[in-house]
Design a protein around this motif. Structure first.
Motif, PDB file in Angstrom:
ATOM      1  N   GLN A  95      13.610   6.729 -15.685  1.00 15.47           N
ATOM      2  CA  GLN A  95      12.821   7.034 -14.499  1.00 15.47           C
ATOM      3  C   GLN A  95      11.381   6.530 -14.635  1.00 15.47           C
ATOM      4  O   GLN A  95      10.827   5.918 -13.717  1.00 15.47           O
ATOM      5  CB  GLN A  95      12.821   8.543 -14.242  1.00 15.47           C
ATOM      6  N   VAL A  96      10.761   6.792 -15.816  1.00  9.95           N
ATOM      7  CA  VAL A  96       9.384   6.359 -16.035  1.00  9.95           C
ATOM      8  C   VAL A  96       9.281   4.842 -15.980  1.00  9.95           C
ATOM      9  O   VAL A  96       8.370   4.279 -15.357  1.00  9.95           O
ATOM     10  CB  VAL A  96       8.854   6.891 -17.384  1.00  9.95           C
ATOM     11  N   SER A  97      10.212   4.164 -16.629  1.00  7.31           N
ATOM     12  CA  SER A  97      10.196   2.697 -16.637  1.00  7.31           C
ATOM     13  C   SER A  97      10.372   2.136 -15.235  1.00  7.31           C
ATOM     14  O   SER A  97       9.687   1.183 -14.834  1.00  7.31           O
ATOM     15  CB  SER A  97      11.295   2.160 -17.565  1.00  7.31           C
ATOM     16  N   SER A  98      11.309   2.749 -14.485  1.00  9.26           N
ATOM     17  CA  SER A  98      11.547   2.283 -13.119  1.00  9.26           C
ATOM     18  C   SER A  98      10.322   2.514 -12.245  1.00  9.26           C
ATOM     19  O   SER A  98       9.942   1.650 -11.440  1.00  9.26           O
ATOM     20  CB  SER A  98      12.761   3.003 -12.517  1.00  9.26           C
ATOM     21  N   ALA A  99       9.687   3.678 -12.399  1.00  9.86           N
ATOM     22  CA  ALA A  99       8.496   3.971 -11.607  1.00  9.86           C
ATOM     23  C   ALA A  99       7.355   3.016 -11.977  1.00  9.86           C
ATOM     24  O   ALA A  99       6.619   2.524 -11.110  1.00  9.86           O
ATOM     25  CB  ALA A  99       8.063   5.423 -11.827  1.00  9.86           C
ATOM     26  N   TYR A 100       7.199   2.749 -13.290  1.00 14.60           N
ATOM     27  CA  TYR A 100       6.151   1.810 -13.731  1.00 14.60           C
ATOM     28  C   TYR A 100       6.406   0.420 -13.155  1.00 14.60           C
ATOM     29  O   TYR A 100       5.480  -0.233 -12.636  1.00 14.60           O
ATOM     30  CB  TYR A 100       6.115   1.753 -15.258  1.00 14.60           C
ATOM     31  N   LEU A 101       7.645  -0.033 -13.267  1.00 14.94           N
ATOM     32  CA  LEU A 101       7.972  -1.372 -12.756  1.00 14.94           C
ATOM     33  C   LEU A 101       7.785  -1.444 -11.243  1.00 14.94           C
ATOM     34  O   LEU A 101       7.363  -2.479 -10.711  1.00 14.94           O
ATOM     35  CB  LEU A 101       9.404  -1.736 -13.146  1.00 14.94           C
ATOM     36  N   SER A 102       8.109  -0.356 -10.544  1.00 14.31           N
ATOM     37  CA  SER A 102       7.921  -0.345  -9.092  1.00 14.31           C
ATOM     38  C   SER A 102       6.446  -0.405  -8.730  1.00 14.31           C
ATOM     39  O   SER A 102       6.032  -1.149  -7.839  1.00 14.31           O
ATOM     40  CB  SER A 102       8.556   0.909  -8.487  1.00 14.31           C
ATOM     41  N   LEU A 103       5.616   0.384  -9.442  1.00 14.08           N
ATOM     42  CA  LEU A 103       4.180   0.351  -9.184  1.00 14.08           C
ATOM     43  C   LEU A 103       3.592  -1.004  -9.568  1.00 14.08           C
ATOM     44  O   LEU A 103       2.796  -1.584  -8.823  1.00 14.08           O
ATOM     45  CB  LEU A 103       3.490   1.466  -9.967  1.00 14.08           C
ATOM     46  N   SER A 104       3.996  -1.498 -10.725  1.00 18.75           N
ATOM     47  CA  SER A 104       3.475  -2.792 -11.172  1.00 18.75           C
ATOM     48  C   SER A 104       3.926  -3.908 -10.227  1.00 18.75           C
ATOM     49  O   SER A 104       3.155  -4.827  -9.928  1.00 18.75           O
ATOM     50  CB  SER A 104       3.966  -3.085 -12.597  1.00 18.75           C
ATOM     51  N   LEU A 138       0.828  -1.212   0.000  1.00 12.12           N
ATOM     52  CA  LEU A 138       0.000   0.000   0.000  1.00 12.12           C
ATOM     53  C   LEU A 138       0.858   1.256   0.000  1.00 12.12           C
ATOM     54  O   LEU A 138       0.551   2.232  -0.712  1.00 12.12           O
ATOM     55  CB  LEU A 138      -0.928  -0.021   1.219  1.00 12.12           C
ATOM     56  N   ALA A 139       1.941   1.227   0.790  1.00  8.60           N
ATOM     57  CA  ALA A 139       2.838   2.388   0.818  1.00  8.60           C
ATOM     58  C   ALA A 139       3.501   2.594  -0.538  1.00  8.60           C
ATOM     59  O   ALA A 139       3.612   3.730  -1.036  1.00  8.60           O
ATOM     60  CB  ALA A 139       3.899   2.198   1.909  1.00  8.60           C
ATOM     61  N   SER A 140       3.925   1.485  -1.132  1.00  7.70           N
ATOM     62  CA  SER A 140       4.586   1.580  -2.440  1.00  7.70           C
ATOM     63  C   SER A 140       3.612   2.027  -3.518  1.00  7.70           C
ATOM     64  O   SER A 140       3.949   2.849  -4.378  1.00  7.70           O
ATOM     65  CB  SER A 140       5.197   0.225  -2.813  1.00  7.70           C
ATOM     66  N   VAL A 141       2.390   1.479  -3.491  1.00  8.83           N
ATOM     67  CA  VAL A 141       1.395   1.855  -4.495  1.00  8.83           C
ATOM     68  C   VAL A 141       1.097   3.346  -4.409  1.00  8.83           C
ATOM     69  O   VAL A 141       1.050   4.056  -5.434  1.00  8.83           O
ATOM     70  CB  VAL A 141       0.100   1.024  -4.310  1.00  8.83           C
ATOM     71  N   GLY A 142       0.906   3.842  -3.179  1.00 13.50           N
ATOM     72  CA  GLY A 142       0.627   5.271  -3.035  1.00 13.50           C
ATOM     73  C   GLY A 142       1.771   6.132  -3.531  1.00 13.50           C
ATOM     74  O   GLY A 142       1.565   7.117  -4.271  1.00 13.50           O
ATOM     75  N   THR A 143       2.988   5.767  -3.165  1.00 12.53           N
ATOM     76  CA  THR A 143       4.162   6.566  -3.538  1.00 12.53           C
ATOM     77  C   THR A 143       4.405   6.541  -5.037  1.00 12.53           C
ATOM     78  O   THR A 143       4.568   7.594  -5.694  1.00 12.53           O
ATOM     79  CB  THR A 143       5.404   6.037  -2.796  1.00 12.53           C
ATOM     80  N   PHE A 144       4.409   5.323  -5.610  1.00 10.57           N
ATOM     81  CA  PHE A 144       4.769   5.210  -7.026  1.00 10.57           C
ATOM     82  C   PHE A 144       3.625   5.579  -7.959  1.00 10.57           C
ATOM     83  O   PHE A 144       3.851   5.886  -9.130  1.00 10.57           O
ATOM     84  CB  PHE A 144       5.277   3.792  -7.317  1.00 10.57           C
ATOM     85  N   THR A 145       2.395   5.567  -7.445  1.00  7.21           N
ATOM     86  CA  THR A 145       1.285   6.071  -8.260  1.00  7.21           C
ATOM     87  C   THR A 145       1.466   7.573  -8.500  1.00  7.21           C
ATOM     88  O   THR A 145       1.338   8.064  -9.634  1.00  7.21           O
ATOM     89  CB  THR A 145      -0.064   5.802  -7.569  1.00  7.21           C
ATOM     90  N   VAL A 146       1.763   8.294  -7.423  1.00 10.46           N
ATOM     91  CA  VAL A 146       1.998   9.740  -7.560  1.00 10.46           C
ATOM     92  C   VAL A 146       3.203  10.010  -8.444  1.00 10.46           C
ATOM     93  O   VAL A 146       3.176  10.879  -9.341  1.00 10.46           O
ATOM     94  CB  VAL A 146       2.189  10.381  -6.180  1.00 10.46           C
ATOM     95  N   MET A 147       4.262   9.250  -8.221  1.00  6.75           N
ATOM     96  CA  MET A 147       5.500   9.453  -8.982  1.00  6.75           C
ATOM     97  C   MET A 147       5.285   9.163 -10.462  1.00  6.75           C
ATOM     98  O   MET A 147       5.678   9.951 -11.343  1.00  6.75           O
ATOM     99  CB  MET A 147       6.590   8.552  -8.418  1.00  6.75           C
ATOM    100  N   LEU A 148       4.632   8.008 -10.768  1.00  8.12           N
ATOM    101  CA  LEU A 148       4.417   7.640 -12.167  1.00  8.12           C
ATOM    102  C   LEU A 148       3.421   8.588 -12.836  1.00  8.12           C
ATOM    103  O   LEU A 148       3.555   8.896 -14.025  1.00  8.12           O
ATOM    104  CB  LEU A 148       3.907   6.194 -12.235  1.00  8.12           C
ATOM    105  N   TRP A 149       2.438   9.025 -12.078  1.00 11.16           N
ATOM    106  CA  TRP A 149       1.459   9.986 -12.638  1.00 11.16           C
ATOM    107  C   TRP A 149       2.175  11.251 -13.119  1.00 11.16           C
ATOM    108  O   TRP A 149       1.880  11.754 -14.208  1.00 11.16           O
ATOM    109  CB  TRP A 149       0.436  10.319 -11.572  1.00 11.16           C
ATOM    110  N   ASN A 150       3.091  11.745 -12.314  1.00 15.74           N
ATOM    111  CA  ASN A 150       3.808  12.964 -12.677  1.00 15.74           C
ATOM    112  C   ASN A 150       4.807  12.729 -13.808  1.00 15.74           C
ATOM    113  O   ASN A 150       4.983  13.578 -14.686  1.00 15.74           O
ATOM    114  CB  ASN A 150       4.527  13.537 -11.465  1.00 15.74           C
ATOM    115  N   LEU A 151       5.475  11.559 -13.781  1.00 16.74           N
ATOM    116  CA  LEU A 151       6.511  11.300 -14.779  1.00 16.74           C
ATOM    117  C   LEU A 151       5.937  10.926 -16.134  1.00 16.74           C
ATOM    118  O   LEU A 151       6.491  11.278 -17.181  1.00 16.74           O
ATOM    119  CB  LEU A 151       7.434  10.172 -14.297  1.00 16.74           C
ATOM    120  N   SER A 152       4.837  10.181 -16.143  1.00 12.95           N
ATOM    121  CA  SER A 152       4.308   9.695 -17.430  1.00 12.95           C
ATOM    122  C   SER A 152       3.591  10.784 -18.219  1.00 12.95           C
ATOM    123  O   SER A 152       3.446  10.681 -19.438  1.00 12.95           O
ATOM    124  CB  SER A 152       3.353   8.518 -17.192  1.00 12.95           C
TER     125      SER A 152
END
Length: 563
Positions: free
Chosen positions: A307-316, A156-170
């Motif tokens: 960065q985008v790929s890493s954030a996507y992979l982290s969220l996924s 849950l912590a990772s999903v919240g963090t990387f959702t925001v991060m990927l939203w901004n980066l993508s």
């Protein structure tokens, strides 16, 4: 209320939250707080590492060597910090796990051993391997509950963090559909969610039988261990019967069930793993392909793609918790259900209604009104009484086999709930029951001899004295010798040890159920003579078929089958 408790299987939530509502909850919450701090610190370091990876890629592509050195240094610092947090997490997790396991084990042991619940469960055969459920399943339940729960929090912590991060980066993806321009902000977040939702559906469709197979595996493994233990405990009798081939076939059959279920479980696990692996490999390049339009449009640098790929992979990866944890959840649910079944059986045993009314008065004799003895199927065995056992009286209980002689002693001990009638037992009376085969715990002989009291309550001199009185002075030369006395001593020697216990504890009432059946007539007579001389004021009740014992008893109670 009691009836509802006994008939209701404890809920999963109640089982999981029990420790967190106990007297140890503040220590548990303190451990959890430290774990959460470590967990969120790890997520922060992971975000930091992704940012550093993007900067490192841009520095390499643009050949900015002056930027490369500090970025590399910070990358090393992030790696070291992550390692320290990982080690700290293992240690704190260990403290929480052993605390939780200790509490649950002590609770179950207390409930299992209180009010003779352990005896009721074995007598009724309502549950298999209750001891192994406490020793093994509790450990697995606590370990897997922690792993699943903390992984869920981390997810849950990772999903919240990387959702925001990927939203901004993508950024946003724009495309035309006819005359309409469609823009999807944070489009890669939606793709990650849809991708993992389909993955979970596939895994559930393939692996839904895992829970049942895992529960079955736990059961057959326990049956095999129990049967093998029976062979070890009854090795001599099996050897006398030449029963090796029978035991080999019996254990072989049980292991065949383990093997068959194991293969079914392995095949099902392989299907789940294959499904996840193939699905993941098919879409391995998906994040790069999704970022490519913005790169070609000049909206992303190569470091940005990283960065985008890493954030996507982290969220996924965080969202894939559900599909990856499916096998672990199946195993956890199977173990949790075994612990719940144990609690259920204990509750039913502790709250089973006793057909006999037992009162503890101030008189010095055990008295009963007319007792009706039933078997577990509520079929009548016999009717007894009224009976009054005065101090110093001697009673011989006789009758044909199956009429309820041993059952009468169990009813007097409060161990037999099937029947009706009233028993009045002195409140301060000390009762001791000697079955045909007495329990001798493994360990120091003095401890086995003094059971159930602690061995330091009796002097060595007194123990040696009663051993001599019971004819064991030559056989037992050291009170401190350690052994498996249930196996080392013959049946007759075990019965002599039981008489030695009586002489040590000096109870007010002694109940002997075929307690001299393994002894020769002379040894039997010697033990009874010693017992009567040492305990002249104790009431003695013997269940026996030997007519020779009549001389040691002044009253006779003959039981006959109920009609």
């Amino acid at each position: 209320m009691k009836t509802d408790l006994a008939l209701t299987r404890p809920g999963l939530l109640k089982l999981v939250l029990g420790y967190w509502r106990s007297e140890h909850r503040w220590k548990a919450y303190a451990n959890l707080a430290v774990i959460l701090c470590i967990m969120f610190g790890g997520v922060y370091i992971q975000v930091w590492a992704i940012d550093l990876a993007g900067k490192l890629t841009d520095a390499l592509v643009s050949a900015k060597w002056e930027v490369l050195k500090p970025v590399l240094a910070l990358t090393v610092v992030a790696a070291i910090a992550g390692g320290i947090l990982s080690i700290s997490r293992v240690i704190v997790d260990g403290f929480l796990e052993i605390g939780w396991r200790t509490w649950l084990t002590e609770k179950l042991l207390g409930d299992w051993l209180s009010t003779n619940a352990y005896y009721d469960i074995e007598r009724e055969g309502v549950l298999s391997n209750s001891d192994q459920r406490i020793a093994e399943d509790v450990k697995l339940f606590v370990n897997q509950t922690m792993n699943q729960s903390l992984s869920l929090i981390s997810m849950l912590a990772s999903v919240g963090t990387f959702t925001v991060m990927l939203w901004n980066l993508s950024g946003s993806l724009s495309f035309s559909m006819g005359t309409m321009l469609i823009t999807i902000p944070g489009y890669m977040v939606f793709v990650a969610v849809i991708y993992n939702a389909f993955n979970l559906l596939l895994v559930h469709w393939v692996g839904k039988r895992l829970i049942g197979l895992t529960m079955e595996q736990q059961g057959v493994e326990g049956d095999f261990r129990f049967s093998a233990m029976q062979v070890r405990e009854n090795a001599e009798q099996i050897a006398f019967y030449r029963g090796q081939e029978n035991e080999r076939q019996r254990l072989g059959y049980l292991f065949h069930k383990i093997r068959s279920n194991f293969f079914a479980l392995m095949i099902r696990n392989a299907k789940v793993m294959m499904t996840s692996s193939v699905y993941g490999n098919l879409f391995a390049s998906l994040p790069v392909l999704l970022a490519l339009p913005r790169y070609l449009a000049g909206e992303l640098t190569m470091g940005g793609i990283t960065q985008v790929s890493s954030a996507y992979l982290s969220l996924s990866g965080a969202l894939s918790f559900f599909s990856q944890a499916y096998q672990g959840f199946a195993s956890w649910l199977a173990v949790a259900n075994r612990v719940r079944d144990l609690q259920w059986a204990i509750n039913k045993a502790r709250h089973r209604e006793n057909g006999f009314v037992i009162e503890h008065g101030s008189n010095t004799a055990i008295s009963t009104d007319r007792l009706t003895l039933l078997d577990p199927l509520q079929r009548p065995l016999s009717t007894v009484g009224p009976v009054r056992l005065e101090a110093g009286s001697r009673w011989l209980v006789s009758g044909p086999s199956g009429v309820g002689k041993s059952t009468l002693l169990r009813a007097l001990a409060g161990l037999w709930p099937y029947g009706s009638g009233r028993l009045d037992i002195p409140r301060q009376a000390r009762l001791m029951f000697l079955p045909q085969r007495s329990y001798l715990p493994t360990g120091k002989f003095k401890a086995a001899m003094c059971y159930p009291a602690q061995d330091d309550l009796f002097s060595d001199e007194r123990c040696l004295q009663v051993l001599a009185s019971c004819g064991l002075a030559v056989r037992i030369t050291s009170l401190t010798a350690h052994d498996n006395w249930q196996q080392q001593l013959s049946g007759g020697e075990q019965q002599r040890v039981a008489f030695a216990r009586v002489l040590l504890h000096r109870p007010d009432f002694v109940f002997l159920d075929e307690a001299t059946s393994a002894l020769d007539p002379q040894s039997e007579a010697n033990l009874y003579t010693c017992l009567l001389a040492e305990l002249p004021n104790a009431a003695i009740v013997s269940v026996a078929h030997h007519e020779a014992l009549e001389q040691f008893h002044e009253h006779r109670l003959v039981l006959s089958a109920a009609r």
